[in-house]
Design a protein around this motif. Structure first.
Motif, PDB file in Angstrom:
ATOM      1  N   GLY A  49     -10.417  21.896 -32.399  1.00 30.15           N
ATOM      2  CA  GLY A  49     -11.865  21.775 -32.611  1.00 30.15           C
ATOM      3  C   GLY A  49     -12.383  22.838 -33.546  1.00 30.15           C
ATOM      4  N   ARG A  50     -13.395  23.574 -33.109  1.00 34.80           N
ATOM      5  CA  ARG A  50     -13.954  24.655 -33.933  1.00 34.80           C
ATOM      6  C   ARG A  50     -13.395  26.017 -33.514  1.00 34.80           C
ATOM      7  NH1 ARG A  50     -14.984  20.043 -36.403  1.00 34.80           N
ATOM      8  NH2 ARG A  50     -16.326  20.346 -38.206  1.00 34.80           N
ATOM      9  N   ALA A  51     -12.222  26.023 -32.878  1.00 34.50           N
ATOM     10  CA  ALA A  51     -11.424  27.225 -32.613  1.00 34.50           C
ATOM     11  C   ALA A  51     -12.021  28.167 -31.579  1.00 34.50           C
ATOM     12  CB  ALA A  51     -11.140  27.996 -33.905  1.00 34.50           C
ATOM     13  N   GLY A  52     -12.976  27.722 -30.783  1.00 31.52           N
ATOM     14  CA  GLY A  52     -13.584  28.588 -29.783  1.00 31.52           C
ATOM     15  C   GLY A  52     -12.575  29.149 -28.798  1.00 31.52           C
TER      16      GLY A  52
ATOM     17  N   ASP B  91      -8.452  16.098 -36.791  1.00 35.98           N
ATOM     18  CA  ASP B  91      -9.670  16.050 -37.600  1.00 35.98           C
ATOM     19  C   ASP B  91      -9.563  17.088 -38.718  1.00 35.98           C
ATOM     20  OD1 ASP B  91     -12.232  16.396 -38.674  1.00 35.98           O
ATOM     21  OD2 ASP B  91     -13.203  15.859 -36.790  1.00 35.98           O
ATOM     22  N   ASN B  92      -9.428  16.611 -39.963  1.00 35.34           N
ATOM     23  CA  ASN B  92      -9.234  17.524 -41.086  1.00 35.34           C
ATOM     24  C   ASN B  92     -10.406  18.477 -41.282  1.00 35.34           C
ATOM     25  OD1 ASN B  92      -9.265  17.911 -44.436  1.00 35.34           O
ATOM     26  ND2 ASN B  92      -7.265  18.064 -43.434  1.00 35.34           N
ATOM     27  N   GLU B  93     -11.617  17.998 -40.999  1.00 34.22           N
ATOM     28  CA  GLU B  93     -12.801  18.864 -41.111  1.00 34.22           C
ATOM     29  C   GLU B  93     -12.696  20.042 -40.147  1.00 34.22           C
ATOM     30  OE1 GLU B  93     -16.636  17.043 -40.810  1.00 34.22           O
ATOM     31  OE2 GLU B  93     -16.156  15.473 -42.256  1.00 34.22           O
ATOM     32  N   ALA B  94     -12.273  19.756 -38.923  1.00 31.02           N
ATOM     33  CA  ALA B  94     -12.120  20.810 -37.916  1.00 31.02           C
ATOM     34  C   ALA B  94     -11.048  21.803 -38.333  1.00 31.02           C
ATOM     35  CB  ALA B  94     -11.768  20.184 -36.563  1.00 31.02           C
ATOM     36  N   ILE B  95      -9.960  21.289 -38.870  1.00 28.77           N
ATOM     37  CA  ILE B  95      -8.850  22.157 -39.292  1.00 28.77           C
ATOM     38  C   ILE B  95      -9.286  23.113 -40.394  1.00 28.77           C
ATOM     39  CG2 ILE B  95      -6.625  22.157 -40.511  1.00 28.77           C
ATOM     40  CD1 ILE B  95      -5.977  19.569 -38.890  1.00 28.77           C
ATOM     41  N   GLN B  96      -9.952  22.599 -41.405  1.00 27.65           N
ATOM     42  CA  GLN B  96     -10.390  23.444 -42.520  1.00 27.65           C
ATOM     43  C   GLN B  96     -11.386  24.495 -42.057  1.00 27.65           C
ATOM     44  OE1 GLN B  96      -8.727  23.375 -45.317  1.00 27.65           O
ATOM     45  NE2 GLN B  96      -7.582  21.664 -44.433  1.00 27.65           N
ATOM     46  N   SER B  97     -12.286  24.107 -41.167  1.00 25.80           N
ATOM     47  CA  SER B  97     -13.292  25.033 -40.652  1.00 25.80           C
ATOM     48  C   SER B  97     -12.664  26.125 -39.793  1.00 25.80           C
ATOM     49  CB  SER B  97     -14.325  24.256 -39.829  1.00 25.80           C
ATOM     50  OG  SER B  97     -15.160  25.131 -39.118  1.00 25.80           O
TER      51      SER B  97
ATOM     52  N   VAL C 154     -15.737  16.323 -27.187  1.00 19.48           N
ATOM     53  CA  VAL C 154     -15.913  16.190 -28.631  1.00 19.48           C
ATOM     54  C   VAL C 154     -16.727  17.383 -29.105  1.00 19.48           C
ATOM     55  CG1 VAL C 154     -16.871  14.764 -30.495  1.00 19.48           C
ATOM     56  CG2 VAL C 154     -15.828  13.682 -28.502  1.00 19.48           C
ATOM     57  N   SER C 155     -16.308  18.016 -30.186  1.00 23.92           N
ATOM     58  CA  SER C 155     -16.998  19.229 -30.628  1.00 23.92           C
ATOM     59  C   SER C 155     -18.388  18.917 -31.174  1.00 23.92           C
ATOM     60  CB  SER C 155     -16.172  19.969 -31.688  1.00 23.92           C
ATOM     61  OG  SER C 155     -16.119  19.242 -32.886  1.00 23.92           O
ATOM     62  N   SER C 156     -19.269  19.873 -31.030  1.00 24.40           N
ATOM     63  CA  SER C 156     -20.657  19.700 -31.465  1.00 24.40           C
ATOM     64  C   SER C 156     -20.790  19.260 -32.921  1.00 24.40           C
ATOM     65  CB  SER C 156     -21.450  20.993 -31.239  1.00 24.40           C
ATOM     66  OG  SER C 156     -21.415  21.357 -29.884  1.00 24.40           O
TER      67      SER C 156
END
Length: 313
Positions: free
Chosen positions: A30-33, A53-59, A102-104
């Motif tokens: 997710g967003r690595a929390g 989710d590539n967006e989550a990975i890059q972030s 699911v991440s925010s």
């Protein structure tokens, strides 16, 4: 866009009981929390974080680099965890974490089609590269019976039959393209007493579609079975669930794998070595829920439940 706040963070990290030289897997980067907190506790150890989710990975990649470089991000579905880890020459690990929410940012990104709060094209795929099944395809091509079963089973929607019939009627003249259109169709099938309630009338149907599109329940079962196979002795598997269908899977698999400490008949048998010893034990009898303090700052923690199992054999 609302900042993603990891749910039950302190409690989940404590239960993992992290060894600074151990190998850990965050199955839901997710967003690595949660990943950041695991990484902070590692010295010679290593974290493998999985996400499709590539967006989550890059972030998350940049966020993790701020902590340390003792991590590897594995792109894929956690249903293939053993394979993804084997490609890294890893066959045993010391702890595994699942945060099934699911991440925010996914909900808050109006281009992803997850949320009933934005009018956007129906999609709901976590993995947009490898999954061709979208929510738009489901609502426009599945028959009334299929839709009704999805809404009833995966969304626990009381009015599944009526909603699915309205969808089929609507698409006879026009394709259903957006979340906004779907919300209006759902509303048209519901009685006023339901529409007046605080909870959004489309919530259950949207949940059902998301779960179906991403095959979430089957993937969870597959992944958990693999997790139990690769966890080292004294290793811990922690799972954060968000709805009853996930809970049923966790309870069923964990119950099958653990000793029933309440079985008074077995405990009184004179020859204890005749009892089949289980390899795992529950770390907590009842799932942990969010504190009042956490609930006050993170509304998405309301339905969260934390489960944990330890390998002892």
């Amino acid at each position: 866009m609302q900042e993603h706040i990891p749910v039950l963070l302190k409690e989940s990290i404590e239960l993992l009981n992290i060894n600074e030289n151990g190998i850990y897997v965050d199955c839901t980067l997710g967003r690595a929390g949660h990943s950041k907190e695991i990484l902070k506790k590692l010295k010679k150890g290593h974290l493998y974080a999985i996400d499709q989710d590539n967006e989550a990975i890059q972030s998350s990649k940049e966020a993790l680099k701020q902590v340390s470089n003792n991590f590897t991000i594995l792109e894929g579905n956690f249903a293939y965890m053993k394979t993804l880890l084997a490609l890294q020459n890893v066959d045993k690990v010391d702890g595994i974490l699942y945060d099934l929410g699911v991440s925010s940012p996914q909900f808050d990104n109006d281009s992803r089609g997850f949320s009933y709060r934005f009018d956007s094209e129906l999609d709901m795929r976590m993995d947009v590269l490898n999954n061709s099944l979208t929510a738009k395809k489901v609502v426009n091509e599945y028959d009334q019976k299929q839709l009704s079963e999805i809404f009833k089973y995966l969304g626990e929607e009381q009015f599944a039959f009526g909603i699915s019939q309205k969808i089929v009627d609507y698409r006879k003249t026009k394709e259903i393209k957006t979340t906004g259109e779907l919300v209006e169709i759902i509303k048209s099938a519901l009685p006023q007493k339901i529409l007046k309630k605080k909870k959004h009338p489309a919530k259950k149907v949207f949940q059902a579609l998301r779960i179906h599109v991403n095959n979430e329940l089957e993937n969870l079962k597959k992944s958990l079975i693999q997790a139990l196979e690769i966890i080292n002795k004294n290793g811990v598997i922690v799972v954060i669930t968000f709805h009853s269908l996930e809970e049923k899977i966790i309870k069923s698999i964990f119950k099958e794998k653990t000793i029933d400490n309440d079985d008074k008949f077995l405990s009184k048998l004179p020859v204890q070595n005749l009892i089949s010893k289980k390899e795992f034990e529950l770390l907590i009898k009842k799932p942990i829920t969010a504190s009042e303090e956490e609930l006050s700052v993170n509304r998405r923690a309301h339905s969260a439940k934390l489960w944990a199992i330890k390998k002892v054999g």
